[in-house]
Structures are given as structure tokens and as C-alpha cells.
Design a protein around this motif. Structure first.
Motif, PDB file in Angstrom:
ATOM      1  N   ASP A 143      71.282 -32.629  34.370  1.00 39.42           N
ATOM      2  CA  ASP A 143      70.179 -33.526  34.239  1.00 39.42           C
ATOM      3  C   ASP A 143      70.731 -35.152  34.199  1.00 39.42           C
ATOM      4  O   ASP A 143      70.033 -35.779  34.904  1.00 39.42           O
ATOM      5  N   ALA A 144      71.881 -35.291  33.642  1.00 39.92           N
ATOM      6  CA  ALA A 144      72.593 -36.664  33.697  1.00 39.92           C
ATOM      7  C   ALA A 144      72.626 -37.047  35.083  1.00 39.92           C
ATOM      8  O   ALA A 144      72.436 -38.178  35.675  1.00 39.92           O
ATOM      9  N   LEU A 145      73.178 -36.039  36.108  1.00 42.28           N
ATOM     10  CA  LEU A 145      73.619 -36.411  37.568  1.00 42.28           C
ATOM     11  C   LEU A 145      72.281 -36.660  38.318  1.00 42.28           C
ATOM     12  O   LEU A 145      72.194 -37.556  39.097  1.00 42.28           O
ATOM     13  N   LYS A 146      71.103 -35.996  37.825  1.00 45.72           N
ATOM     14  CA  LYS A 146      69.821 -36.169  38.435  1.00 45.72           C
ATOM     15  C   LYS A 146      69.224 -37.812  38.090  1.00 45.72           C
ATOM     16  O   LYS A 146      68.696 -38.389  38.867  1.00 45.72           O
ATOM     17  N   LYS A 147      69.340 -38.105  36.869  1.00 43.28           N
ATOM     18  CA  LYS A 147      68.933 -39.327  36.327  1.00 43.28           C
ATOM     19  C   LYS A 147      69.766 -40.486  37.208  1.00 43.28           C
ATOM     20  O   LYS A 147      69.206 -41.507  37.481  1.00 43.28           O
TER      21      LYS A 147
END
Length: 52
Positions: free
Chosen positions: A12-16
Motif C-alpha cells: 500500500d505504501a508503494l502504491k501511494k
């Protein structure tokens, strides 16, 4: 609140971060290429509705 609930996964962090990186790249491109941006804008974007 539980500290575990506030955390996000690495995925999720990489997507954001990818979204923020894309927006930053677009903003930087616009700021660093003012001639190209001016070429695509109309010659008199304000029209004749001035104060005078």
C-alpha cells in the motif's frame, strides 16, 4: 486506538508513493517547460475584460 490499525502494508505504501511521484513528475514538467506551456495557451487568456 491500536497502533496496529494505523500501519499500512509495504504494498500500500508503494502504491501511494507511486501516485505522489507521478503528480510530482507532472508538476515538475509543467514548471520546467514554461515555453511549451505558453505555446499551448491562448494568446490573450484574459480577454478584453480588464479594469481599463
Amino acid at each position: 486506538m491500536n497502533a496496529q490499525e494505523d500501519q499500512i502494508t509495504r504494498k500500500d505504501a508503494l502504491k501511494k508513493m507511486g501516485k505522489y511521484a507521478a503528480l510530482t513528475a507532472i508538476g515538475t514538467f509543467i514548471v520546467l517547460n514554461p515555453k511549451k506551456a505558453m505555446a499551448s495557451s491562448p494568446p490573450d487568456p484574459g480577454g478584453s475584460g480588464g479594469l481599463g
